[in-house]
Design a protein around this motif. Structure first.
Motif, short mmCIF file in Angstrom:
data_model
loop_
_atom_site.label_atom_id
_atom_site.label_comp_id
_atom_site.label_asym_id
_atom_site.label_seq_id
_atom_site.Cartn_x
_atom_site.Cartn_y
_atom_site.Cartn_z
N PHE A 67 68.22 49.41 52.35
CA PHE A 67 68.42 50.73 51.74
C PHE A 67 67.08 51.18 51.19
N VAL A 68 66.58 52.29 51.70
CA VAL A 68 65.28 52.82 51.29
C VAL A 68 65.50 54.18 50.64
N GLN A 69 64.96 54.35 49.44
CA GLN A 69 65.21 55.57 48.67
C GLN A 69 63.90 56.11 48.11
N PHE A 70 63.70 57.42 48.27
CA PHE A 70 62.58 58.15 47.68
C PHE A 70 63.18 59.12 46.66
N THR A 71 62.99 58.83 45.37
CA THR A 71 63.72 59.54 44.33
C THR A 71 63.04 60.82 43.85
N ASP A 72 61.80 61.06 44.28
CA ASP A 72 61.07 62.27 43.89
C ASP A 72 60.47 62.89 45.15
N THR A 73 59.58 63.84 44.99
CA THR A 73 59.02 64.56 46.13
C THR A 73 58.15 63.66 46.99
N VAL A 74 58.34 63.76 48.30
CA VAL A 74 57.46 63.15 49.29
C VAL A 74 56.68 64.27 49.96
N GLY A 75 55.37 64.28 49.79
CA GLY A 75 54.52 65.28 50.41
C GLY A 75 53.67 64.64 51.49
N ILE A 76 53.75 65.14 52.72
CA ILE A 76 53.00 64.59 53.84
C ILE A 76 52.22 65.72 54.50
N SER A 77 50.90 65.71 54.34
CA SER A 77 50.06 66.71 54.98
C SER A 77 49.34 66.10 56.17
N ASN A 78 48.62 66.93 56.92
CA ASN A 78 48.06 66.46 58.19
C ASN A 78 46.71 67.11 58.45
N GLY A 79 45.80 66.92 57.50
CA GLY A 79 44.50 67.56 57.59
C GLY A 79 43.66 67.12 58.77
N LEU A 80 43.92 65.91 59.30
CA LEU A 80 43.17 65.40 60.44
C LEU A 80 43.84 65.70 61.77
N GLY A 81 45.00 66.35 61.74
CA GLY A 81 45.66 66.76 62.98
C GLY A 81 46.26 65.63 63.79
N SER A 82 46.80 64.62 63.13
CA SER A 82 47.44 63.52 63.86
C SER A 82 48.63 64.02 64.67
N GLY A 83 48.78 63.50 65.88
CA GLY A 83 49.91 63.86 66.72
C GLY A 83 51.17 63.05 66.45
N ALA A 84 51.09 62.08 65.55
CA ALA A 84 52.28 61.29 65.18
C ALA A 84 53.17 62.11 64.25
N ALA A 85 54.46 61.79 64.24
CA ALA A 85 55.40 62.53 63.40
C ALA A 85 55.17 62.21 61.92
N GLY A 86 55.60 63.14 61.08
CA GLY A 86 55.46 62.94 59.64
C GLY A 86 56.31 61.80 59.12
N ILE A 87 57.59 61.78 59.51
CA ILE A 87 58.52 60.72 59.14
C ILE A 87 59.25 60.25 60.40
N VAL A 88 59.27 58.94 60.63
CA VAL A 88 60.00 58.35 61.75
C VAL A 88 60.92 57.27 61.20
N ILE A 89 62.20 57.35 61.55
CA ILE A 89 63.19 56.33 61.21
C ILE A 89 63.88 55.94 62.51
N GLU A 90 63.75 54.66 62.93
CA GLU A 90 64.24 54.29 64.25
C GLU A 90 64.73 52.83 64.27
N ASN A 91 65.64 52.59 65.20
CA ASN A 91 66.11 51.23 65.52
C ASN A 91 66.69 50.51 64.30
N SER A 92 67.43 51.22 63.48
CA SER A 92 67.88 50.65 62.21
C SER A 92 69.39 50.80 62.01
#
Length: 198
Positions: A67-92
């Motif tokens: 069980f994974v919990q983020f209880t406050d704001t999660v901010g994900i920016s992309n100043g370097l232009g990564s092509g990977a997704a911001g959040i990935v949850i898989e195979n779980s």
């Protein structure tokens, strides 16, 4: 806690028990995922998280039954232009909760990807801005809950949802320049847009 200019690797790898961060977690310019939780069965709790200048996924959860919990704001920016997704949850088989997730300037693989899960993923508030990458993608995603939020994409679908049980509500969903604005295949449940910016 602050982490800069290094590869965090596997933050939690095949662990049990519990892991908790009470303060703000700041992560910048790491080579791999900002937070990587792999094949984990622990109870994990983060408070506020800020991830900047990422070169891979902002948060990658792969496998496990915890069980994974983020209880406050999660901010994900992309100043370097990564092509990977911001959040990935898989195979779980685990369950995941985000109080608020703000993903800006996503591209490539897009904002959020939920794939091959049998548990539940919940966003109380989800806001995504993406160029040439799907805003919210789910395939065989288990149960996906969104209580509120805004999706804005250019050059790609705002949502692409397949074989997932939905209970999702957004204030606005906006897509321009892509082949399909919103795609649903084999989903169950509800998807509601309450505002007028669809």
């Amino acid at each position: 806690s602050d982490v800069c200019s290094s590869d965090l690797g596997n933050l939690l790898n095949e662990s049990t028990g519990s892991f908790q961060v009470n303060g703000t977690t700041n992560i910048s310019s790491v080579n791999g995922p900002g937070i990587h939780i792999y094949d984990d069965s622990a109870s994990v709790l983060f408070n506020r998280v800020e991830i900047a200048n990422r070169q891979a996924e902002g948060i990658l959860i792969d496998g496990g039954r915890g069980f994974v919990q983020f209880t406050d704001t999660v901010g994900i920016s992309n100043g370097l232009g990564s092509g990977a997704a911001g959040i990935v949850i898989e195979n779980s088989t685990g369950n995941f909760e985000f109080a608020e997730a703000n993903i800006n300037n996503a591209t490539g693989m897009g904002g959020v990807r939920v794939e091959d899960n049998s548990g539940s993923t919940l966003f109380e508030n989800l806001n995504i801005n993406s160029q040439n990458g799907v805003g919210l993608f789910a395939k065989n995603g288990g149960n996906l809950y969104v209580y509120d939020g805004n999706l804005q994409t250019t050059g790609a679908s705002a949502v692409d949802l397949e074989s997932t049980n939905l209970s999702a509500q957004f204030t606005t969903v906006s897509s321009s320049g892509g082949n399909v604005g919103m795609r649903f295949k084999g989903t169950t449940g509800t998807f509601v847009v309450t505002g007028d910016g669809t």
